[in-house]
Structure formats: structure tokens, C-alpha cells
Design a protein around this motif. Structure first.
Motif, PDB file in Angstrom:
ATOM      1  N   ASN A   1       0.806  -1.226   0.000  1.00 36.41           N
ATOM      2  CA  ASN A   1       0.000   0.000   0.000  1.00 36.41           C
ATOM      3  C   ASN A   1       0.841   1.279   0.000  1.00 36.41           C
ATOM      4  OD1 ASN A   1      -2.287  -1.559   0.010  1.00 36.41           O
ATOM      5  ND2 ASN A   1      -3.186  -0.623   1.819  1.00 36.41           N
ATOM      6  N   GLY A   2       1.854   1.319  -0.857  1.00 34.31           N
ATOM      7  CA  GLY A   2       2.675   2.512  -0.975  1.00 34.31           C
ATOM      8  C   GLY A   2       3.702   2.694   0.119  1.00 34.31           C
ATOM      9  N   LEU A   3       3.865   1.686   0.983  1.00 35.56           N
ATOM     10  CA  LEU A   3       4.873   1.715   2.038  1.00 35.56           C
ATOM     11  C   LEU A   3       5.877   0.586   1.828  1.00 35.56           C
ATOM     12  CD1 LEU A   3       2.640   2.306   5.208  1.00 35.56           C
ATOM     13  CD2 LEU A   3       3.991   4.014   3.954  1.00 35.56           C
ATOM     14  N   LEU A   4       7.129   0.859   2.195  1.00 36.99           N
ATOM     15  CA  LEU A   4       8.184  -0.136   2.128  1.00 36.99           C
ATOM     16  C   LEU A   4       8.688  -0.370   3.549  1.00 36.99           C
ATOM     17  CD1 LEU A   4      10.044  -1.821   0.196  1.00 36.99           C
ATOM     18  CD2 LEU A   4      11.668   0.086   0.359  1.00 36.99           C
ATOM     19  N   PHE A   5       8.591  -1.608   4.027  1.00 32.01           N
ATOM     20  CA  PHE A   5       8.980  -1.926   5.394  1.00 32.01           C
ATOM     21  C   PHE A   5      10.409  -2.459   5.409  1.00 32.01           C
ATOM     22  CE2 PHE A   5       4.318  -2.803   5.156  1.00 32.01           C
ATOM     23  CZ  PHE A   5       3.926  -1.625   5.789  1.00 32.01           C
ATOM     24  N   VAL A   6      11.262  -1.820   6.223  1.00 33.51           N
ATOM     25  CA  VAL A   6      12.682  -2.134   6.285  1.00 33.51           C
ATOM     26  C   VAL A   6      13.064  -2.334   7.746  1.00 33.51           C
ATOM     27  CG1 VAL A   6      15.004  -1.412   5.623  1.00 33.51           C
ATOM     28  CG2 VAL A   6      13.023  -0.584   4.309  1.00 33.51           C
ATOM     29  N   SER A   7      13.650  -3.476   8.067  1.00 32.94           N
ATOM     30  CA  SER A   7      14.118  -3.720   9.431  1.00 32.94           C
ATOM     31  C   SER A   7      15.615  -3.450   9.509  1.00 32.94           C
ATOM     32  CB  SER A   7      13.823  -5.164   9.854  1.00 32.94           C
ATOM     33  OG  SER A   7      14.512  -6.077   9.027  1.00 32.94           O
ATOM     34  N   VAL A   8      16.035  -2.756  10.569  1.00 31.16           N
ATOM     35  CA  VAL A   8      17.436  -2.402  10.778  1.00 31.16           C
ATOM     36  C   VAL A   8      17.886  -3.031  12.088  1.00 31.16           C
ATOM     37  CG1 VAL A   8      19.094  -0.523  11.031  1.00 31.16           C
ATOM     38  CG2 VAL A   8      17.127  -0.254   9.497  1.00 31.16           C
ATOM     39  N   PRO A   9      18.783  -4.029  12.043  1.00 28.35           N
ATOM     40  CA  PRO A   9      19.101  -4.786  13.252  1.00 28.35           C
ATOM     41  C   PRO A   9      20.132  -4.147  14.158  1.00 28.35           C
ATOM     42  CG  PRO A   9      20.276  -5.701  11.397  1.00 28.35           C
ATOM     43  CD  PRO A   9      19.423  -4.593  10.844  1.00 28.35           C
TER      44      PRO A   9
ATOM     45  N   PRO B   1      22.330  -0.903  16.000  1.00 31.97           N
ATOM     46  CA  PRO B   1      21.954   0.412  16.542  1.00 31.97           C
ATOM     47  C   PRO B   1      22.066   1.512  15.495  1.00 31.97           C
ATOM     48  CG  PRO B   1      23.365  -0.748  18.070  1.00 31.97           C
ATOM     49  CD  PRO B   1      23.345  -1.563  16.812  1.00 31.97           C
ATOM     50  N   ARG B   2      21.052   2.318  15.404  1.00 33.07           N
ATOM     51  CA  ARG B   2      21.033   3.451  14.489  1.00 33.07           C
ATOM     52  C   ARG B   2      20.953   4.707  15.354  1.00 33.07           C
ATOM     53  NH1 ARG B   2      16.774   6.459  12.241  1.00 33.07           N
ATOM     54  NH2 ARG B   2      17.314   7.502  10.301  1.00 33.07           N
ATOM     55  N   ARG B   3      21.983   5.545  15.265  1.00 29.80           N
ATOM     56  CA  ARG B   3      22.071   6.730  16.137  1.00 29.80           C
ATOM     57  C   ARG B   3      21.974   6.311  17.604  1.00 29.80           C
ATOM     58  NH1 ARG B   3      18.191  10.765  12.561  1.00 29.80           N
ATOM     59  NH2 ARG B   3      19.552  10.898  10.741  1.00 29.80           N
ATOM     60  N   TRP B   4      22.579   5.124  17.911  1.00 33.54           N
ATOM     61  CA  TRP B   4      22.694   4.599  19.264  1.00 33.54           C
ATOM     62  C   TRP B   4      21.347   4.230  19.878  1.00 33.54           C
ATOM     63  CZ3 TRP B   4      27.352   3.063  19.627  1.00 33.54           C
ATOM     64  CH2 TRP B   4      28.377   3.771  18.997  1.00 33.54           C
ATOM     65  N   ASN B   5      20.353   4.057  19.042  1.00 33.84           N
ATOM     66  CA  ASN B   5      19.093   3.498  19.525  1.00 33.84           C
ATOM     67  C   ASN B   5      19.042   2.025  19.138  1.00 33.84           C
ATOM     68  OD1 ASN B   5      18.065   5.941  20.545  1.00 33.84           O
ATOM     69  ND2 ASN B   5      17.416   6.570  18.508  1.00 33.84           N
ATOM     70  N   GLU B   6      18.155   1.279  19.782  1.00 34.21           N
ATOM     71  CA  GLU B   6      18.038  -0.128  19.413  1.00 34.21           C
ATOM     72  C   GLU B   6      17.457  -0.250  18.013  1.00 34.21           C
ATOM     73  OE1 GLU B   6      15.266  -2.214  21.838  1.00 34.21           O
ATOM     74  OE2 GLU B   6      13.784  -0.623  21.784  1.00 34.21           O
ATOM     75  N   GLY B   7      17.595  -1.465  17.441  1.00 30.04           N
ATOM     76  CA  GLY B   7      17.115  -1.688  16.088  1.00 30.04           C
ATOM     77  C   GLY B   7      15.638  -1.386  15.946  1.00 30.04           C
ATOM     78  N   SER B   8      15.239  -1.087  14.743  1.00 36.95           N
ATOM     79  CA  SER B   8      13.864  -0.650  14.511  1.00 36.95           C
ATOM     80  C   SER B   8      13.317  -1.214  13.213  1.00 36.95           C
ATOM     81  CB  SER B   8      13.795   0.886  14.456  1.00 36.95           C
ATOM     82  OG  SER B   8      14.202   1.476  15.658  1.00 36.95           O
ATOM     83  N   LEU B   9      12.008  -1.170  13.117  1.00 37.80           N
ATOM     84  CA  LEU B   9      11.312  -1.443  11.875  1.00 37.80           C
ATOM     85  C   LEU B   9      10.805  -0.113  11.339  1.00 37.80           C
ATOM     86  CD1 LEU B   9      10.108  -3.565   9.889  1.00 37.80           C
ATOM     87  CD2 LEU B   9       8.050  -3.541  11.318  1.00 37.80           C
ATOM     88  N   TYR B  10      11.137   0.177  10.073  1.00 35.30           N
ATOM     89  CA  TYR B  10      10.780   1.458   9.460  1.00 35.30           C
ATOM     90  C   TYR B  10       9.802   1.247   8.309  1.00 35.30           C
ATOM     91  CZ  TYR B  10      14.842   3.284  11.959  1.00 35.30           C
ATOM     92  OH  TYR B  10      15.738   3.648  12.933  1.00 35.30           O
ATOM     93  N   ALA B  11       8.947   2.238   8.109  1.00 31.48           N
ATOM     94  CA  ALA B  11       8.088   2.304   6.929  1.00 31.48           C
ATOM     95  C   ALA B  11       8.493   3.519   6.115  1.00 31.48           C
ATOM     96  CB  ALA B  11       6.620   2.402   7.335  1.00 31.48           C
ATOM     97  N   LEU B  12       8.869   3.274   4.856  1.00 35.51           N
ATOM     98  CA  LEU B  12       9.268   4.351   3.949  1.00 35.51           C
ATOM     99  C   LEU B  12       8.171   4.594   2.930  1.00 35.51           C
ATOM    100  CD1 LEU B  12      12.003   3.547   5.230  1.00 35.51           C
ATOM    101  CD2 LEU B  12      13.059   3.908   2.985  1.00 35.51           C
TER     102      LEU B  12
ATOM    103  N   PHE C   1       6.177  -9.852  17.225  1.00 35.81           N
ATOM    104  CA  PHE C   1       5.383  -8.629  17.234  1.00 35.81           C
ATOM    105  C   PHE C   1       4.279  -8.680  16.181  1.00 35.81           C
ATOM    106  CE2 PHE C   1       8.997  -6.986  19.519  1.00 35.81           C
ATOM    107  CZ  PHE C   1       8.481  -5.966  20.306  1.00 35.81           C
ATOM    108  N   ALA C   2       3.140  -8.080  16.527  1.00 36.12           N
ATOM    109  CA  ALA C   2       2.091  -7.721  15.576  1.00 36.12           C
ATOM    110  C   ALA C   2       2.006  -6.200  15.576  1.00 36.12           C
ATOM    111  CB  ALA C   2       0.759  -8.334  15.972  1.00 36.12           C
ATOM    112  N   ILE C   3       2.195  -5.585  14.402  1.00 38.68           N
ATOM    113  CA  ILE C   3       2.304  -4.133  14.293  1.00 38.68           C
ATOM    114  C   ILE C   3       1.337  -3.637  13.224  1.00 38.68           C
ATOM    115  CG2 ILE C   3       3.866  -2.229  13.669  1.00 38.68           C
ATOM    116  CD1 ILE C   3       6.179  -4.013  14.686  1.00 38.68           C
ATOM    117  N   ASP C   4       0.601  -2.593  13.512  1.00 40.43           N
ATOM    118  CA  ASP C   4      -0.299  -2.003  12.529  1.00 40.43           C
ATOM    119  C   ASP C   4       0.530  -1.480  11.359  1.00 40.43           C
ATOM    120  OD1 ASP C   4      -1.805   0.382  11.269  1.00 40.43           O
ATOM    121  OD2 ASP C   4      -3.347  -0.598  12.472  1.00 40.43           O
ATOM    122  N   ALA C   5       0.262  -1.987  10.159  1.00 45.87           N
ATOM    123  CA  ALA C   5       1.092  -1.645   9.006  1.00 45.87           C
ATOM    124  C   ALA C   5       0.943  -0.196   8.579  1.00 45.87           C
ATOM    125  CB  ALA C   5       0.760  -2.572   7.828  1.00 45.87           C
TER     126      ALA C   5
END
Length: 469
Positions: free
Chosen positions: A230-238, A240-251, A289-293
């Protein structure tokens, strides 16, 4: 027996067509019924499959496409196929095209062809799904490939030290993207005419030409597969990014801008799976995890597991996945509660992801890091978690790292004994339609044709009653 039934019986003495639904002798209270048919024709696709209800005019039944065209089957990576599947460990064929150490690549199957790339050989292969015979190969693809290809619109996309686009029919190069310093991971993701790839930054390319459209402004290095929806790209980053824990991103697929981020934890190899607007994904800390897309909001977290590397498979109300500490789980999609657990034998572990078809869950595992280890391919019942069949191979140093693909009645998986395996007895083609049926006792005849002649048929009788409201 009706005249039509007698004629079919005389014409066809050795049928390889089975009506799966409706069931013979059953009574139904719904006047809208699915017709499901499986046809075998010595690995040749029938010209047509027709049905006749109570001797009326024949009607064409469309073929059900069960192609497994990317990692975890489809664009949403649900790992599920409507194909029939092998219920024993009969081997249809093996092909000596995988390596003996680092073969993480999973096969994909489109139009009765198997597409597979060996990192050790640096070769992309196209094989006959029926026989394993080589149709074409493309060499020197680079030594960085460890993910499945994606086949779409007669194009093969694969990622290594470059992004390659090949002709799916001939293997001829169409275009490539990248240079000697590039390193891309995950299957390329076609979506709305664009191709999304991850090489430390996320790139949007023109799917037809390989021209760059945009590059993400942030470093987003994923070691799992991206997923578009639906026009979003989901990318997981394992990491640390900017010293935060890994995240799931929607672009945003149009611009590359980050729409939302969910700091669900470090994600390694587990890829985002989308079903009914919800993302399901596992983490290194053992949470599912279950995450609202659409919004990135956590719907629920189930933290009762250990290190989850596999990508979850989704079927109906269940999520199927494995963890590194030797278990396969089925959990409830609504809350993450465990439905059953299958414990892999001591000393074995699971890296690859499960695949689901025909009421079975398939995967491969191995003994961790031992020379000449045993690797086992499993099939368990999706409802109970009890084993239906298994098959042991010589696992080499890494055993089975790839994930299965199930298409047209055959299950394909690569092992590090040097072989790609195809389990089954031959290609089984599926056909499906939905019909209106008047109340009463009904006779359904389905017939398959090849080169102008009927070669297989099946007849059933069932009853439809008026629904009570």
C-alpha cells in the motif's frame, strides 16, 4: 449411472483428475459452492478443464496460480500456497546446484520453472520444475548472494554485489545496477513499476531499466527482506542506528521518506510479513510482534520465545515460525498465544523459515556447525504439530539454511550437501471456481483435455438443501 457418466467412464480408464470440493456424498446448505480440482497429466499442463452439472452445458474452470515467485511465496511474504503438497518423503528429483557451506538462497517457482542462485558457484540457474533439467544459467553473478530471486513480468531480479535483471525465459541480461564496491542484501522488491533494493541505503530503481529514482537519506542496512504494501516499504534495521536499538521502518515508496518507525528491537533475518493490514515479525530477543502496518503502532507483543531468525508464515488464524533454540511454533494471530510447539531434536537448530501448503508446515534444520552433520527436512500437521514425514540428508557444515517453496504439488528446498531437492510424485495442477447450485441431488462431472482429447475425469454426487434462516 447417467449416460454422460458412462460415456466418460468408457473414454477414460486411468484418471489423474480428482475433485477435492464439493465432497462426494456430502450435503450442503449453501447454494454457492467452491469447485476445487487437482489434475495430473505427466507434468504437462492441460489445455482446459471443464465441468458439467446434472448434464448441463460444460463450463471452463480456471487454473489456480500457485506460483511461489519470491522469498516466502508472495509480495506480502505470507509463506502460504494453495497448492497440494507431498504427504510423504518421495523425491521427485535432485539437482547438484547448491553449495556445501553458505547456501541461504531459497528456490522460487514460476510457470513450471525453478529459479535458484548458488553463492558458491556464483551462478543463477533456471530448471524444469518437473525434471530438474537445466534450462539456462547465468554466471558470474558475484559472491554476495544469499537471498532468493524475485520473478515478475518475465523478469528475474536478484541481489549480490550488483542488482541483476535477467530475462526469465532465456537468462539474458537486461540490466544491472551497482559497482565493485556495492553489497546488496535481500530479494529485490518490485512494486508499482519500481524496484526497491537495500545496499546500506535503500534505493528505488525503475524496474524496467534499472535507473535510479531515489536513494534514502538515512543509512538503513537490513539483513532481512523488505516488504512493500500500500505505498509503504517496510525495512528492518538490526544494528543500533544513532545509538538506539534496532527498529522497523516504513518508507514512502514515492519519496523514500520515513513515515513511521517502531523500536521493536534488533531484527536479524526475520522479515516483515503483512496480512490483513498487520505486520508480523520476530526479534533477536525472542519477541514476536504484531504491528499495525499503516501506523506502526504495536498491536501485541508475545515475548515467551528465544532468538527468532525465521520469517513467520501465516495461514488463517495461525502464525508459524521457528526460533534458533530448536522449536517450531504455531501461535494465535489475534494475541500470540501458543497453539502448539514442535521441538526439534537436541543439537539441531533452525535458520530458514517455514512454508505452508495443504495442511502441512515444511522446513529444514541441521546440527549446528559440525562437519558432516545431519540435516533434516520436516513436514508436520498444521493443526496439531505432529510430524507427518521427515527426510535426513548429509548437512555439510551448515545443514539446511534455505526455506521451502511449494508449488503444483511439489516442495523444493536447498541443502548444503550440494543438492536442490524436489519432493513429490509429479506436478499437480489446481483448478478453482465458484458456482451457484439449486437445491436437490446433483451430479458433478469434471473433465480435463489435452491436445484435443479428454484424458482424465472424475464424477461426484452431492446434495444441496435450502438454507434455514
Amino acid at each position: 449411472m447417467s449416460c454422460v457418466t458412462l460415456l466418460v467412464a468408457l473414454l477414460i480408464s486411468n484418471t489423474s483428475l480428482t475433485i477435492i470440493h464439493p465432497e462426494n456424498g456430502e450435503t450442503y446448505s449453501d447454494d454457492r459452492l467452491d469447485i476445487r480440482v487437482i489434475v495430473e497429466n505427466e507434468n504437462e499442463l492441460p489445455d482446459s478443464v471443464h465441468y458439467s452439472l446434472n448434464g448441463q452445458s460444460v463450463v471452463d474452470i480456471p487454473r489456480l496460480n500457485t506460483d511461489w515467485y519470491t522469498y516466502m511465496a508472495n509480495d506480502n511474504r505470507t509463506g502460504y500456497s494453495e497448492s497440494p503438497a507431498p504427504h510423504d518423503n518421495t523425491i521427485l528429483w535432485t539437482a547438484p546446484i547448491s553449495g556445501t557451506y553458505h547456501e541461504f538462497v531459497s528456490p522460487v517457482i514460476v510457470n513450471s520453472r525453478v529459479y535458484f542462485a548458488s553463492e558458491e558457484d556464483e551462478i543463477a540457474y533456471c530448471l524444469s520444475a518437473a525434471t530438474g533439467e537445466e534450462i539456462w544459467r547465468f554466471e558470474n553473478i558475484g559472491d554476495e548472494i544469499d537471498d532468493a530471486m524475485h520473478v515478475k513480468d518475465n523478469m528475474v531480479y536478484l541481489a549480490s554485489d550488483s542488482i541483476w535483471c535477467l530475462d526469465a525465459l532465456t537468462g539474458a541480461k537486461i540490466w544491472s545496477f551497482g559497482d565493485s564496491f556495492s553489497r546488496f542484501s535481500g530479494p529485490p522488491v518490485p512494486h508499482n513499476g519500481r524496484l526497491f533494493v537495500d545496499g546500506n541505503f535503500v534505493y528505488s530503481l525503475d524496474a524496467a531499466t534499472g535507473d535510479e529514482i531515489w536513494k534514502s537519506s538515512d543509512t538503513l542496512l537490513s539483513v532481512s527482506s523488505m516488504t512493500a504494501w500500500n505505498g509503504l516499504l517496510f525495512v528492518s534495521v538490526p544494528v543500533p542506528r544513532r545509538w538506539n536499538e534496532g527498529s522497523l521502518y516504513a518508507l514512502d515508496t514515492s519519496t523514500g521518506e520515513i513515515v513511521w518507525a517502531n523500536k521493536c528491537g534488533n531484527i536479524w533475518d526475520s522479515s516483515p510479513v503483512v496480512a490483513d493490514g498487520t505486520i508480523y515479525i520476530g526479534t533477536m530477543t525472542g519477541s514476536l510482534f504484531a504491528i499495525d502496518a499503516a501506523t506502526g503502532t504495536t498491536v501485541w507483543e508475545s515475548s515467551q520465545f528465544t532468538y527468532i531468525e525465521s520469517t513467520p508464515a501465516i495461514h488463517e488464524g495461525s502464525i508459524l515460525f521457528g526460533n534458533l533454540e530448536r522449536s517450531i511454533y504455531s501461535v494465535d494471530r489475534s494475541n500470540g498465544d501458543i497453539q502448539w510447539e514442535y521441538e526439534i531434536p537436541t543439537g539441531d537448530y533452525l535458520h530458514g523459515s517455514p512454508g505452508v501448503a495443504d495442511g502441512l508446515v515444511f522446513w529444514g534444520d541441521c546440527q549446528r556447525m559440525t562437519v558432516d552433520s545431519i540435516a533434516t527436512i520436516h513436514a508436520v500437521d498444521i493443526r496439531s504439530g505432529t510430524e507427518v514425514w521427515s527426510y535426513d540428508t548429509c548437512g555439510g557444515f551448515n545443514g539446511i539454511q534455505s526455506s521451502p517453496a511449494i508449488t503444483d504439488g511439489v516442495m523444493y528446498i536447498a541443502a548444503t550437501d550440494g543438492n536442490l531437492y524436489a519432493f513429490g510424485t509429479g506436478l499437480k495442477y489446481s483448478y478453482h471456481d465458484n458456482i451457484f447450485v439449486n437445491a436437490g441431488t446433483r451430479e458433478l462431472i469434471v473433465t480435463a483435455y489435452y491436445e484435443g482429447s479428454a484424458f482424465a475425469a472424475d464424477t461426484i454426487r452431492f446434495k444441496v438443501i435450502e438454507p434455514s434462516y
